[in-house]
Design an enzyme around this catalytic site. Structure first.
Site, PDB file in Angstrom:
ATOM      1  N   ASN A 154       0.848  -1.191   0.000  1.00  0.00           N
ATOM      2  CA  ASN A 154       0.000   0.000   0.000  1.00  0.00           C
ATOM      3  C   ASN A 154       0.881   1.239   0.000  1.00  0.00           C
ATOM      4  O   ASN A 154       1.314   1.717   1.032  1.00  0.00           O
ATOM      5  CB  ASN A 154      -0.927  -0.030   1.226  1.00  0.00           C
ATOM      6  CG  ASN A 154      -1.881   1.148   1.247  1.00  0.00           C
ATOM      7  OD1 ASN A 154      -1.644   2.158   0.576  1.00  0.00           O
ATOM      8  ND2 ASN A 154      -2.952   1.036   2.014  1.00  0.00           N
ATOM      9  N   PHE A 155       1.160   1.740  -1.203  1.00  0.00           N
ATOM     10  CA  PHE A 155       1.945   2.971  -1.363  1.00  0.00           C
ATOM     11  C   PHE A 155       1.018   4.114  -1.779  1.00  0.00           C
ATOM     12  O   PHE A 155       1.445   5.072  -2.399  1.00  0.00           O
ATOM     13  CB  PHE A 155       3.014   2.801  -2.458  1.00  0.00           C
ATOM     14  CG  PHE A 155       4.167   1.923  -2.079  1.00  0.00           C
ATOM     15  CD1 PHE A 155       4.285   1.378  -0.809  1.00  0.00           C
ATOM     16  CD2 PHE A 155       5.168   1.652  -3.012  1.00  0.00           C
ATOM     17  CE1 PHE A 155       5.360   0.563  -0.474  1.00  0.00           C
ATOM     18  CE2 PHE A 155       6.243   0.842  -2.678  1.00  0.00           C
ATOM     19  CZ  PHE A 155       6.342   0.284  -1.414  1.00  0.00           C
ATOM     20  N   CYS A 207      -2.236   5.107   0.155  1.00  0.00           N
ATOM     21  CA  CYS A 207      -3.214   5.701   1.058  1.00  0.00           C
ATOM     22  C   CYS A 207      -2.899   7.180   1.275  1.00  0.00           C
ATOM     23  O   CYS A 207      -1.815   7.517   1.736  1.00  0.00           O
ATOM     24  CB  CYS A 207      -3.218   4.955   2.393  1.00  0.00           C
ATOM     25  SG  CYS A 207      -4.397   5.648   3.542  1.00  0.00           S
ATOM     26  N   ASN A 233      -5.068   4.004  -6.340  1.00  0.00           N
ATOM     27  CA  ASN A 233      -5.562   4.220  -4.986  1.00  0.00           C
ATOM     28  C   ASN A 233      -6.452   5.459  -5.015  1.00  0.00           C
ATOM     29  O   ASN A 233      -6.719   6.014  -6.076  1.00  0.00           O
ATOM     30  CB  ASN A 233      -4.381   4.385  -4.029  1.00  0.00           C
ATOM     31  CG  ASN A 233      -4.738   3.929  -2.618  1.00  0.00           C
ATOM     32  OD1 ASN A 233      -5.772   4.328  -2.096  1.00  0.00           O
ATOM     33  ND2 ASN A 233      -3.895   3.106  -2.018  1.00  0.00           N
ATOM     34  N   THR A 234      -6.897   5.901  -3.871  1.00  0.00           N
ATOM     35  CA  THR A 234      -7.854   7.026  -3.855  1.00  0.00           C
ATOM     36  C   THR A 234      -7.163   8.363  -4.112  1.00  0.00           C
ATOM     37  O   THR A 234      -5.959   8.503  -3.934  1.00  0.00           O
ATOM     38  CB  THR A 234      -8.586   7.093  -2.515  1.00  0.00           C
ATOM     39  OG1 THR A 234      -7.613   7.189  -1.482  1.00  0.00           O
ATOM     40  CG2 THR A 234      -9.473   5.880  -2.304  1.00  0.00           C
ATOM     41  N   CYS A 283     -36.306  13.307 -32.641  1.00  0.00           N
ATOM     42  CA  CYS A 283     -36.132  14.566 -31.889  1.00  0.00           C
ATOM     43  C   CYS A 283     -37.394  14.905 -31.094  1.00  0.00           C
ATOM     44  O   CYS A 283     -38.499  14.909 -31.642  1.00  0.00           O
ATOM     45  CB  CYS A 283     -35.815  15.691 -32.869  1.00  0.00           C
ATOM     46  SG  CYS A 283     -35.772  17.320 -32.111  1.00  0.00           S
ATOM     47  N   CYS A 318     -29.443  20.728 -27.844  1.00  0.00           N
ATOM     48  CA  CYS A 318     -28.333  20.724 -28.809  1.00  0.00           C
ATOM     49  C   CYS A 318     -28.087  22.149 -29.296  1.00  0.00           C
ATOM     50  O   CYS A 318     -26.942  22.586 -29.418  1.00  0.00           O
ATOM     51  CB  CYS A 318     -28.635  19.796 -29.980  1.00  0.00           C
ATOM     52  SG  CYS A 318     -30.179  20.155 -30.841  1.00  0.00           S
TER      53      CYS A 318
END
Lengths: 436, 481
Positions: free
Chosen positions: A131-132, A134, A199-200, A341, A347
């Protein structure tokens, strides 16, 4: 039937769907439930020296009544002891020998890494995830994203792990970095067997406008959290593909970030993932969502003639390149199907105010009255000669297949920015006039 | 009268409760997010008062109900009552493009109710009149929807405005003549109070021509707005019509609005003559107040009824029964009270309804409600305003842009101008008249249509002002009648 089983850097799994390291992978109880529901693997909630969590941990971005479009947390790694976690991993492996159980680890010193790597193997884990990534709580203590954000530090620590590792090592990368590829290369240089990402992402989801405190609020104070859920999928896909396409990385990828159904999963696979990790969608709906993931992916692979997940993995990686290789002579324009349409004219206003002013409102008489279009109310009409093919109108149109982007044959051969610069340099052409 | 109240207070209140609950905030959020936020949306053009519907819905979605109510009430000061009584199915919701996309329109009426209820409940005034008046005085005759629409608009323009009405309270048919389950009178009375807070003065119990004469009005006011609505129910022209239990349906509905619900007398067997929307209101409320039988008697067929389809469905769900192709020929009495109706079958030949000879029968009823249309006020108006021009249908002739009549300084709006239409039409005409009055008194032209359109900003493309692009045939028919 397509073979959904995978061999991910030596970790075997009956299907590519793994529970990502997080609250759903905290206990043996949850692991049993996940495997009973049909998940192929589980990445245990990160094991390290015990921490203490705060009360009030999650918050969400809701959009237009839709809950949890994005999700944020300030929860730390496992608050259970390493002994408990390793004991339960063994218990799970004993009961589910053919499923993948990965120990996610986060410690600080070389000795501690050696110790935890060894204990992971001893308890029967199929692999280790470092886990690098968090982004909260642990990084202030020199761990988590503090490691992942510095490729040199990451390389050193992966090196320590590899000294002791007898089972495959996956390095989980943080997206809170300018270019994730550098971190992936560092993992490769240090001998890692695979990478997982993302990761987050650092986040504040919202501010309570009555208390002026962001959630999650801990006695009136909040903290920067980690963002995940459906909203982060585009960011995750971008990073997965970047690593998959990089010739120096060349590692199996476990894709993470906003996966909630088989379509998301297929996209992550197409852009180079081999295994897939899911957390937020399970936190929203429970483990049962995997049934449709397995079924949908299997049907999709069958329908496209792929024999296995590995056969399909990376199928779309080469469909992206740097911008300078794109064809400047390609042209597409918007076409409106007047039978479909409904007359919302989004649009028109999006093009008029938000893009390139290529849609007119014209007398409806030649186009008849479709659903929602009434006598006297003008209809949108694309001026194809001015349409730059930006796609905006087709994106805002609420009706499926009402506005399609149609390729126009220009009769001109492929001509990229690189070609353009080369011909300019050789004096073979004049600069293309700027848009008026 | 022999008829009596039939229900206890609790049952009556339950039966007459508003037919749809107010949206909870989360329901409003979900529903408002269904709106596509169309550009120059068809719903706006389908609204006679031109409320910017996508904007007010977006504001609800964005958690701004006050701003939403401001958008609504600026365009239509009676937005709270229109949210309940408008035939949205044939107006805004009938034009909603989500109807075409999903088969079910955005519930514009209920969202409008959500926003307007919010400001009334939180006592937030979103409309403001200028602190300094412009020194001009306008008299408004009639405190119904047209009068209120005109008064609110004039107050916001700085006019010293006084509304006269012969009733004890304002609101007109909104207060006295709407089915209770569609709107309790409190809503209308709250709207009157809001308009009072804009500085508009109200004088009740005033009968024009008796308590207040035209010369007095002309002397004291710079302009006069005539919004006296229609007269009493049309005569049936059959024997027994003057028996005490033969009652104007609108009068019956007024009892419901002026007495406690459990004190409203109702028959055990109620006949409602006619099949317009008022007939539906009368028959449904009779059932809800405890009538054993409530029957619509209509001389034409199911396909000819003037009532909207959704009103017909509501009455059937309330247990009303229907005698089509049936006409009353006599009200039969016993001891001076209604005992029964003599009825006959009809057929339509060459567009004319004729009695089928020998088809007559007698059916017992103890209350007969007349909902066969209201009389025009032709004779009253001829007395009040000798030079006022009326059309052949008895409606006051007027300029459709300014609502000016043939009498100088006299403007008109509402049922006495249009012959009897929806509340929202009356409000729109009141608003139009206010602009006409302002144009007259400031010697300026009336600028812009009541319904704004954003088309035509470029190259004058198609211009603005295609009003009422309604594609619901029944409304088109109603508008052309």
């Amino acid at each position: 039937m397509a073979d959904l089983s995978i061999n991910f850097a030596g970790v075997k799994s009956p299907n590519p769907f793994w529970i990502a390291s997080g609250p759903p992978s905290n206990t043996a109880y949850q692991s049993h439930r996940a495997f009973e529901a049909g998940w192929g693997g589980i990445v245990w909630k990160t094991i390290g020296d015990p921490i203490v969590n705060v009360s009030s941990r999650y918050s969400a971005l809701n959009l237009g009544g839709q809950r949890m479009v994005g999700f944020n947390n300030i929860e730390l790694i496992s608050d259970r002891s390493p002994e408990t976690n390793f004991r339960e991993i063994k218990e799970v492996k004993d009961r589910w020998p053919n499923h993948a159980v990965i120990a996610s680890l986060m410690v600080d010193t070389r000795e501690r890494w050696h110790e935890f790597v060894k204990r992971s193997a001893d308890c029967g884990a199929d692999g280790i995830e470092l886990n690098f990534g968090c982004p909260h709580g642990m990084c202030e203590r020199g761990m988590g994203s503090a490691v992942g954000q510095n490729p040199d530090v990451a390389e050193t620590i992966v090196g320590w792990v590899m000294e002791a590792a007898e089972i495959p090592v996956i390095v989980k990368l943080t997206p809170n970095i300018t270019n994730v590829v550098y971190a992936a290369r560092a993992a490769k240089r240090a001998g890692a067997d695979a990478i997982s990402l993302i990761n987050t992402i650092n986040s504040i989801t919202n501010v309570n406008l009555d208390t002026l405190t962001p959630e999650p609020s801990v006695r009136g104070l909040s903290s920067h959290g980690g963002y995940c859920g459906p909203a982060v999928k585009p960011i995750a896909l971008n990073m997965v593909q970047s690593c998959a396409a990089d010739p120096e990385v060349g590692l199996p990828i476990s894709g993470i970030g906003g996966i909630g159904n088989w379509r998301d999963a297929a996209e992550f696979l197409a852009l180079g993932s081999l295994s897939l990790q899911v957390c937020t969608a399970v936190m929203h709906y429970g483990f049962r969502i995997v049934e449709d993931m397995n079924e949908g992916l299997s049907d999709y692979l069958d329908s496209k003639g792929y024999k296995s997940v590995a056969d399909f993995s990376g199928a779309a990686v080469k469909s992206l390149s740097d911008w300078q290789y794109l064809d400047l002579n390609y042209k597409r324009v918007a076409r409106i199907d007047y039978d479909k349409c409904i007359g919302c004219n989004l649009c028109y206003i999006s093009c008029e105010d938000g893009a390139h002013q290529c849609i007119d409102l014209v007398d409806s008489a030649p186009y008849g009255l479709g659903p929602g279009r009434v006598p006297g109310k003008p209809v949108p009409k694309v001026r194809e000669e001015d349409c730059v093919g930006c796609n905006l109108c087709s994106i805002v149109c609420p009706v499926d297949d009402c506005i399609t982007m149609v390729e126009i044959e220009t009769g001109r051969e492929k001509f990229s920015w690189n070609d353009y610069q080369a011909r300019l340099a050789k004096g073979e052409m004049q600069p293309i006039p700027a848009h008026p | 009268m022999l008829i009596k109240p039939l229900l206890d207070a609790g049952t009556a209140a339950r039966n007459m409760a508003e037919k749809e609950a107010r949206y909870a905030p989360q329901e409003a959020l979900i529903e408002s997010n269904r709106c596509l936020f169309c550009f120059d949306a068809p719903c706006i053009m389908a609204c006679p008062t031109g409320i910017d519907i996508p904007s007010f819905i977006k504001k609800i979605a964005n958690g701004n109900p006050t701003g939403s109510a401001r958008t609504i009430l600026t365009a239509n000061v009676l937005g709270a009552s229109c949210a309940r009584v408008c035939p949205t199915e044939v107006l805004c919701e009938g034009a909603c493009v989500v109807l075409d996309l999903e088969g079910d329109p955005v519930k514009i009426g209920r969202l409008q109710r959500y926003a307007t209820d919010y400001v009334f409940e939180h006592q937030i005034d979103v409309l403001q009149a200028p602190a300094k008046k412009n020194g001009k005085k306008v008299a408004i005759l009639g405190a119904g929807p047209a009068g209120l629409g005109c008064a609110a608009e004039l107050a916001q323009l700085g006019y010293d405005t006084t509304v006269f009405d012969k009733k004890k309270e304002g609101g007109g048919l909104n207060t006295y003549g709407i089915a209770y389950y569609k709107m309790p009178p409190k809503i209308s009375l709250d709207e009157v109070k809001m308009i009072e807070r804009l500085g508009v003065k109200f004088q009740y119990g005033v009968e024009i021509g008796k308590d207040l004469t035209m010369p007095e009005l002309e002397k004291n006011y710079d302009a006069i707005f005539l919004a006296l609505g229609l007269g009493g129910a049309n005569r049936l022209g059959i024997p027994g019509e003057d028996l005490p239990e033969v009652v104007d349906a609108l009068e019956f509905i007024e009892w419901i609005h002026t007495k406690p619900l459990h004190e409203v007398p109702v028959g055990r067997r109620v006949a409602v003559l006619g099949c317009g929307n008022t007939a539906i209101d009368a028959v449904s409320q009779s059932k809800r107040l405890g009538a054993d039988v409530a029957t619509i008697i209509y001389r034409r067929g199911e396909d000819d009824m003037p009532a909207y389809g959704f009103e017909y469905e509501l009455a059937k769900n309330d247990g009303a029964t229907f005698h089509f192709h049936t006409i009353p020929t006599e009200v039969l009495a016993e001891n001076g009270h209604v005992k029964a109706l003599r009825l006959a079958k009809t057929e339509t030949r060459d567009g004319k309804v004729q009695i089928i000879p020998g088809s007559e029968w007698t059916e017992e009823f103890d209350l007969v409600l007349k909902a066969v249309g209201q009389e025009k006020q032709s004779s009253a108006f001829e007395k009040l305003f000798p030079s006022l021009k009326l059309d052949r249908k008895g409606r006051v002739e007027h300029n459709p842009e300014t609502m000016a009549t043939s009498v100088p300084k006299l403007f008109v709006g509402g049922d006495c101008a249009n012959g009897g239409r929806e509340v929202v039409n009356a409000v729109a005409e009141g608003k139009k008249a206010a602009r006409g009055i302002n144009a007259l008194l400031t010697k300026q032209n009336v600028t812009g249509p009541v319904q704004p359109s954003r088309y035509g900003a470029k190259d004058g493309a198609l211009g603005s002002g295609f009003n009422h692009p309604i594609r619901v045939p029944e409304l088109l028919a109603a508008m052309n009648s």
